[in-house]
Write a protein that holds these residues in place. Structure first.
Motif: not given
Length: 784
Positions: A502-503, A510-511, A537-538, A596-598
């Motif tokens: 799912g992630s 997102l990417g 992301a941070a 990674a997507g963010l």
């Protein structure tokens, strides 16, 4: 319900040192009547009064015991289940003055279950202290008479629990008591060999016997016999020599019935032996089916040390098909105890185990049985300990009392599986007075001060767990006729595959959305949704860093002190101990994917080519992401392939000398072989093991070692076309060694894949975290 104990000795109950403080019925018992005042006083000082309420159990069949009991008041029933029965039989009832639990005198575990039929008081007398007190009384003939009486009574109770004596009357039992003799055999000792004259019928009182035939160096197991079985009757009945060998699989106690006594009982009861043979015949037939199927389908024989699996009550098992070989189990054990109490070496077997994630595990799995205490039903270490430092609690956990351990090493020598080690005594550890040894015995105690074993709770892949083999290893359960444990391991953690999948979908979405927005010019890293994605992301990076905290922070992160009254051995309806780090690993992967997507949504790859801080952060971030993805894939794919091509679970330090040792063995095996075998070695086996792409071909084939051996043998047979079969002695071992030599580089490559990605991931992540901080500080200083 456990019985309630008074203080250790009647003298202290009464506030004096007089043995009369015990109930009068104790020393009026026929067994103790001949003892003098001194012996009575010593026994009273060492014994213990135990009060039982109605239906309370004093001890159970199968419990280890080093003491017998005198009934001071009340009544106690002794019950046992004979082989072939489905319910208990009452062996006898003991009243005031009677003795129970005499089997401790002959070194056996409890044969019966003792249940109070009324409120009762028992006196518990340790056997070794009884013997010493009786001998010190100065009347050796009395001590000898008492010993004989105890042995005869123990033998009577033992015979009453066997199916063999079911239809015998009291006179027959007395004949047996006069004729039988107790025999003890050590692990691996032959009771008789093929061709020996048949002189006795054997009844198994304790332990396990393996019936086998030998074909050169190969052993063919015909049956495994356990407590309550009998053997050797067929040859006696037919008047011929032994057709097979009988070997003790472990420390074994037998009763030997002379041939004349057997013949007399067989004449008097002509239907006795045929009826018993029908019962045992069905059991042996089912055993043979299990053994044959296992030998045909599995690559490593779990039954080669069945005795170990029979006596173990909490066996440590590592699933090699999921184990990442990270060593975190041994590290966590050392973190808790100061020195690791498990060694990741041991037997590798193939077996079906009741699975943590489904009702039953049908496919056999590669399992490692590492060196770690297995909490035996009747621990040999406890028997050999001269100071009583080794104890066993009501849950079956075997532990060492540091304050009583002198460091003599008797327990380490007694353990058949070398699961006890000697280590330097910690400065803070209590020390018994007068000891001259600097070491102390250490072994797994299931982390008895905590809520579960550290190795199990700290395993990041959930590959290590403890089982009762007779209940949870299906092959052992089928062979021994045990019952499956009702409590399934359903509460164990799941693999987290759904969370990770799912992630991955969320990260891809997102990417893709972020890249599309940036491509259209509708997004800028320092504004709006792209800026929010950068902040998220941070945060994701910070959460990823937190994964290392419980993994490396030590026992405080994954161990909890045990509540008073809990026992360490799993059993009954207790929830199974499970890994605390495995769910965190799944969460770490999920957060990494989303992060990674963010990162893509925050800013795409810089196109300017200038060496900016953002470009450096991008480069290092994707480097750590790649290293993490490689490690995750290695954890998922490499263990199963590695398990298929390794004979034993080797540690990294084992590989340096492994090739040299295998080559030495290979060329030693060639020496003295026929010219045909040497020609096969020269033309086929040497090119096979020297092929540079051979290890890669083995991995690509998906074959295990045994399948590869069969394929190589088929290749040789195709060349020979049936010729020279009588000159191929030793070829099978040469093929085996050649396959191991080909597999060795593949094993090293897979192990490197498992261990190499993580350091790169950690280093690049640290650099990325530092660059992220600098990037955030720089971005904050830029006016908007």
């Amino acid at each position: 319900m456990p019985s309630s104990d008074h203080t250790h000795g009647g003298a202290r109950d009464a506030g004096s040192d007089r043995p009369e403080a015990w109930p009068p019925a104790v020393f009026d018992a026929p067994l103790l009547r001949g003892l003098d005042e001194r012996a009575r006083r010593e026994i009273a000082g060492a014994g213990r009064l135990r009060s039982l309420s109605l239906d309370e159990v004093a001890y159970r069949a199968g419990d280890a015991g080093d003491a017998f009991f005198v009934v001071a008041s009340g009544r106690v029933a002794l019950r046992a289940t004979r082989r072939g029965d489905d319910r208990d039989t009452e062996v006898r009832t003991a009243a005031a003055g009677d003795v129970i639990g005499e089997e401790a005198v002959v070194g056996m575990s409890r044969r019966t279950t003792a249940v109070a039929l009324a409120p009762s008081v028992l006196v518990e007398i340790p056997v070794h202290l009884f013997r010493r007190a009786a001998a010190r009384s100065g009347k050796a003939e009395i001590a000898e008479r008492l010993e004989r009486a105890l042995r005869r009574s123990a033998t009577r109770d033992l015979l009453s629990t066997l199916a063999f004596t079911r239809d015998l009357d009291s006179d027959d039992v007395e004949i047996l008591l006069d004729a039988v003799s107790h025999r003890h055999f050590e692990r691996g000792q032959a009771i008789y060999r093929t061709g020996d004259p048949a002189a006795e019928l054997w009844l198994i009182a304790e332990g396990m016997v393996q019936i086998q035939t030998e074909d050169g160096d190969r052993i063919h197991v015909r049956a495994y016999l356990t407590r309550g079985d009998f053997f050797g009757d067929v040859e006696l009945d037919e008047g011929r020599c032994r057709a097979a060998s009988a070997v003790a699989s472990g420390a074994t106690a037998l009763l030997a019935v002379p041939s004349k006594t057997f013949a007399a009982l067989a004449r008097k009861h002509p239907d006795l032996i045929p009826r018993l043979r029908r019962i045992t015949g069905e059991h042996r037939a089912s055993q043979e089916a299990v053994i044959a199927g296992h030998a045909r389908n599995h690559t490593a024989h779990i039954f080669r040390d069945l005795y170990r699996l029979q006596v173990a009550r909490s066996l440590l098992v590592i699933d090699l098909e999921t184990c990442a070989r990270c060593g975190h189990c041994a590290w966590s054990c050392a973190d808790v105890h100061g020195v690791s109490r498990l060694v990741r070496r041991g037997d590798k077997v193939r077996a079906r185990v009741d699975d943590a994630e489904q009702a039953a595990q049908e496919a056999p799995r590669s399992l490692l049985l590492p060196n770690s205490c297995q909490h035996c039903e009747s621990p040999a270490c406890m028997i050999e300990c001269p100071t009583g430092a080794i104890g066993k609690d009501t849950g079956g956990e075997v532990f060492i009392r540091d304050a009583l351990c002198t460091g003599c090493g008797a327990c380490a020598k007694a353990c058949p599986w070398e699961n006890i080690a000697m280590a330097p005594r910690p400065a803070a550890a209590p020390r018994p007075g007068g000891t001259g040894f600097a070491d102390i015995a250490v072994k797994c105690d299931l982390c008895r001060d905590y809520d579960g074993p550290a190795c199990v709770k700290a395993c990041p892949t959930g590959s290590i767990f403890r089982v009762n083999p007779a209940e949870e290893i299906a092959d052992v359960r089928d062979l021994l006729g045990g019952a499956r444990r009702e409590q399934e391991r359903a509460s164990a953690p799941r693999s987290g595959a759904a969370l990770v999948a799912g992630s991955a979908l969320a990260a891809a979405g997102l990417g893709a959305a972020g890249l599309s927005a940036h491509a259209r010019g509708g997004a800028r890293p320092g504004e709006g949704a792209a800026f929010a994605a950068g902040i998220a992301a941070a945060v994701g990076m910070a959460l990823l860093l937190l994964y290392a905290v419980p993994k490396r922070a030590g026992r405080w992160a994954w161990m909890r002190p045990r509540r008073r009254g809990d026992t360490a051995v799993e059993g009954g309806d207790a929830a199974p101990v499970k890994s605390r780090l495995r769910p965190q690993l799944a969460g770490h992967l999920a957060i990494g994917l989303v992060t990674a997507g963010l990162a893509l949504a925050h800013a795409p790859w810089p196109r300017s080519g200038r060496p900016t801080l953002g470009a450096a952060l991008h480069l290092v971030f994707w480097a750590t992401a790649a290293a993490g993805a490689f490690t995750a894939l290695a954890y998922r794919l490499a263990p199963r392939r590695l398990a298929r091509i390794e004979r034993t679970a080797a540690l990294p330090e084992d590989f340096s000398a492994a090739r040299r040792e295998l080559l030495d063995r290979f060329y030693r095996e060639v020496s003295g072989r026929s010219d045909l075998v040497k020609k096969i070695v020269e033309k086929i086996l040497v090119p096979y093991l020297q092929s540079p792409l051979g290890p890669l071909a083995l991995l690509a084939s998906g074959r295990g070692l045994r399948e590869e051996e069969r394929a190589l043998r088929a290749r040789i047979d195709a060349v020979l076309e049936g010729r020279g079969a009588e000159r191929l002695a030793g070829l099978a071992e040469l093929i085996r060694l050649a396959v191991e030599l080909r597999a060795l580089p593949a094993q090293r490559a897979l192990l490197a894949a498992l261990r190499g990605g993580l350091p790169a991931h950690i280093i690049t992540f640290g650099v990325a975290a530092a660059l992220l901080v600098l990037h955030a500080m720089t971005a904050a200083s830029v006016p908007r």
